[in-house]
Design a protein around this motif. Structure first.
Motif, PDB file in Angstrom:
ATOM      1  N   THR A 108      37.934  49.458 -10.188  1.00  0.00           N
ATOM      2  CA  THR A 108      37.144  49.465  -8.968  1.00  0.00           C
ATOM      3  C   THR A 108      37.827  50.259  -7.864  1.00  0.00           C
ATOM      4  OG1 THR A 108      35.932  48.055  -7.398  1.00  0.00           O
ATOM      5  CG2 THR A 108      38.143  47.358  -7.992  1.00  0.00           C
ATOM      6  N   GLU A 109      37.005  50.765  -6.957  1.00  0.00           N
ATOM      7  CA  GLU A 109      37.452  51.408  -5.728  1.00  0.00           C
ATOM      8  C   GLU A 109      36.816  50.657  -4.566  1.00  0.00           C
ATOM      9  OE1 GLU A 109      36.257  55.460  -6.124  1.00  0.00           O
ATOM     10  OE2 GLU A 109      37.731  55.904  -7.698  1.00  0.00           O
ATOM     11  N   LEU A 110      37.592  50.436  -3.501  1.00  0.00           N
ATOM     12  CA  LEU A 110      37.136  49.606  -2.388  1.00  0.00           C
ATOM     13  C   LEU A 110      37.167  50.382  -1.079  1.00  0.00           C
ATOM     14  CD1 LEU A 110      39.124  46.303  -3.160  1.00  0.00           C
ATOM     15  CD2 LEU A 110      36.830  46.933  -3.945  1.00  0.00           C
ATOM     16  N   ASP A 111      36.097  50.253  -0.310  1.00  0.00           N
ATOM     17  CA  ASP A 111      36.052  50.745   1.061  1.00  0.00           C
ATOM     18  C   ASP A 111      35.878  49.528   1.966  1.00  0.00           C
ATOM     19  OD1 ASP A 111      35.936  53.846   0.981  1.00  0.00           O
ATOM     20  OD2 ASP A 111      34.523  53.216  -0.569  1.00  0.00           O
ATOM     21  N   ILE A 112      36.873  49.280   2.811  1.00  0.00           N
ATOM     22  CA  ILE A 112      36.938  48.027   3.559  1.00  0.00           C
ATOM     23  C   ILE A 112      36.874  48.307   5.060  1.00  0.00           C
ATOM     24  CG2 ILE A 112      38.339  45.987   4.044  1.00  0.00           C
ATOM     25  CD1 ILE A 112      39.626  46.376   1.285  1.00  0.00           C
ATOM     26  N   LEU A 113      36.005  47.583   5.744  1.00  0.00           N
ATOM     27  CA  LEU A 113      35.924  47.613   7.202  1.00  0.00           C
ATOM     28  C   LEU A 113      36.348  46.246   7.724  1.00  0.00           C
ATOM     29  CD1 LEU A 113      35.071  48.811   9.960  1.00  0.00           C
ATOM     30  CD2 LEU A 113      32.748  47.982   9.478  1.00  0.00           C
TER      31      LEU A 113
ATOM     32  N   VAL B 204      41.797  52.480  -2.345  1.00  0.00           N
ATOM     33  CA  VAL B 204      41.400  51.634  -1.219  1.00  0.00           C
ATOM     34  C   VAL B 204      41.319  52.491   0.034  1.00  0.00           C
ATOM     35  CG1 VAL B 204      41.953  49.654   0.225  1.00  0.00           C
ATOM     36  CG2 VAL B 204      42.495  49.589  -2.206  1.00  0.00           C
ATOM     37  N   SER B 205      40.207  52.380   0.732  1.00  0.00           N
ATOM     38  CA  SER B 205      40.056  52.997   2.041  1.00  0.00           C
ATOM     39  C   SER B 205      39.815  51.883   3.050  1.00  0.00           C
ATOM     40  CB  SER B 205      38.874  53.982   2.046  1.00  0.00           C
ATOM     41  OG  SER B 205      38.611  54.449   3.357  1.00  0.00           O
ATOM     42  N   VAL B 206      40.600  51.872   4.125  1.00  0.00           N
ATOM     43  CA  VAL B 206      40.511  50.793   5.109  1.00  0.00           C
ATOM     44  C   VAL B 206      40.220  51.381   6.486  1.00  0.00           C
ATOM     45  CG1 VAL B 206      41.683  48.849   6.200  1.00  0.00           C
ATOM     46  CG2 VAL B 206      42.141  49.405   3.798  1.00  0.00           C
ATOM     47  N   GLU B 207      39.241  50.809   7.154  1.00  0.00           N
ATOM     48  CA  GLU B 207      38.916  51.174   8.529  1.00  0.00           C
ATOM     49  C   GLU B 207      38.945  49.902   9.366  1.00  0.00           C
ATOM     50  OE1 GLU B 207      35.264  53.195  11.138  1.00  0.00           O
ATOM     51  OE2 GLU B 207      35.142  53.051   8.937  1.00  0.00           O
ATOM     52  N   THR B 208      39.533  49.987  10.544  1.00  0.00           N
ATOM     53  CA  THR B 208      39.554  48.845  11.453  1.00  0.00           C
ATOM     54  C   THR B 208      38.817  49.195  12.741  1.00  0.00           C
ATOM     55  OG1 THR B 208      41.647  49.498  12.470  1.00  0.00           O
ATOM     56  CG2 THR B 208      41.757  48.030  10.562  1.00  0.00           C
ATOM     57  N   ASP B 209      38.197  48.190  13.329  1.00  0.00           N
ATOM     58  CA  ASP B 209      37.478  48.398  14.577  1.00  0.00           C
ATOM     59  C   ASP B 209      37.468  47.082  15.342  1.00  0.00           C
ATOM     60  OD1 ASP B 209      36.034  49.609  16.594  1.00  0.00           O
ATOM     61  OD2 ASP B 209      34.575  50.535  15.232  1.00  0.00           O
ATOM     62  N   ARG B 210      36.944  47.143  16.530  1.00  0.00           N
ATOM     63  CA  ARG B 210      36.940  45.982  17.400  1.00  0.00           C
ATOM     64  C   ARG B 210      35.687  45.145  17.168  1.00  0.00           C
ATOM     65  NH1 ARG B 210      36.864  45.990  24.016  1.00  0.00           N
ATOM     66  NH2 ARG B 210      37.391  43.777  24.311  1.00  0.00           N
ATOM     67  N   LEU B 211      35.850  43.846  17.036  1.00  0.00           N
ATOM     68  CA  LEU B 211      34.740  42.907  16.921  1.00  0.00           C
ATOM     69  C   LEU B 211      34.260  42.581  18.324  1.00  0.00           C
ATOM     70  CD1 LEU B 211      32.963  41.045  15.164  1.00  0.00           C
ATOM     71  CD2 LEU B 211      34.747  39.305  15.374  1.00  0.00           C
ATOM     72  N   LEU B 212      33.023  42.907  18.625  1.00  0.00           N
ATOM     73  CA  LEU B 212      32.499  42.809  19.983  1.00  0.00           C
ATOM     74  C   LEU B 212      31.659  41.563  20.207  1.00  0.00           C
ATOM     75  CD1 LEU B 212      31.558  46.562  20.536  1.00  0.00           C
ATOM     76  CD2 LEU B 212      33.546  45.330  21.412  1.00  0.00           C
ATOM     77  N   HIS B 213      31.953  40.488  19.495  1.00  0.00           N
ATOM     78  CA  HIS B 213      31.256  39.229  19.721  1.00  0.00           C
ATOM     79  C   HIS B 213      31.922  38.484  20.883  1.00  0.00           C
ATOM     80  CE1 HIS B 213      29.332  38.785  15.454  1.00  0.00           C
ATOM     81  NE2 HIS B 213      28.925  39.853  16.108  1.00  0.00           N
ATOM     82  N   PRO B 214      31.218  38.249  21.962  1.00  0.00           N
ATOM     83  CA  PRO B 214      31.817  37.508  23.085  1.00  0.00           C
ATOM     84  C   PRO B 214      32.249  36.112  22.652  1.00  0.00           C
ATOM     85  CG  PRO B 214      29.747  38.554  23.748  1.00  0.00           C
ATOM     86  CD  PRO B 214      29.838  38.681  22.257  1.00  0.00           C
TER      87      PRO B 214
END
Length: 225
Positions: free
Chosen positions: A118-123, A186-196
């Motif tokens: 398997t190959e994984l793309d993760i956010l 594996v490809s990993v991307e991080t971002d900000r969770l904008l849930h107040p």
């Protein structure tokens, strides 16, 4: 969930002759990629024990079970994940993707028996302030290690909480991987969770899974062939 025609492979299969013997046949197979998405919301600590990883397994189990029940090629191969003492259509295929650990059964999709990887793309979305995603990159590496351990079946009883016993709808408990060595990219991307008001320790993870085959085989042709 979708599959795409993207790769070509040569497969050596056996053909039954009129006299009952078998001979090799070389065929060219167009290999599909089996794609689906898993999601997880909750704690993903950078340092974790068996209980934390198993809780993530339990959270992913219903999604993988739904995949097995609804994907045409998997739905007709339930014998592969059927525990002992349950009737099956083909006894010789019973439980080939099962592993018993501490009296509980675990079923894996990406398994050497099917010659799959398997190959994984993760956010990963985290409720961090701007800039913190970069300074906490080491934490993310360790969080991913926790996630990978949770995606595979437990190796032995030390990786299962002592007090846990599978419920009726958790036998078998579905895991993505038989071994995390079957992850080849594996490809990993991080971002900000904008849930107040989001708990600063919680994350939202989206895992896009691509299942491929090392080679074409009778067992995996319905999945990727």
């Amino acid at each position: 969930m979708k599959s795409e025609l993207t790769e070509h492979h040569l497969a050596l299969l056996l053909h039954r002759r009129q006299d009952g013997s078998y001979g090799p046949v070389l065929i060219c197979c167009t290999m599909r990629i089996m794609r689906f998405t898993l999601t997880y919301s909750g704690r993903l600590p950078s340092s974790s024990n068996a209980g934390v990883k198993h809780r993530i397994r339990l959270d992913l189990h219903p999604q993988l079970k739904e995949l097995w029940n609804t994907h045409p090629a998997l739905a007709e191969k339930q014998d592969w994940i059927t525990p002992p003492n349950v009737p099956v259509l083909r006894e010789e295929e019973r439980g080939v993707l099962l592993k018993e650990v501490g009296g509980n059964y675990f079923a894996t999709l990406v398994n050497p028996y099917l010659r799959l990887y398997t190959e994984l793309d993760i956010l990963v979305l985290r409720p961090e302030n701007p800039g913190a995603l970069i300074t906490h990159s080491g934490d993310i590496d360790n969080q991913l290690k926790t996630l990978f351990d949770a995606l595979r079946r437990p190796v032995d009883t030390s990786e299962v909480p002592k007090a846990w016993s599978s419920l009726a709808d958790e036998s078998p408990l579905h895991c993505l991987l038989d071994d995390d060595k079957l992850i080849t990219r594996v490809s990993v991307e991080t971002d900000r969770l904008l849930h107040p008001g989001a708990d600063p320790k919680d994350v939202q993870v989206t895992i896009r899974v691509a299942v491929k085959g090392f080679t074409a085989a009778w067992g995996n042709l319905g999945l990727i062939g």
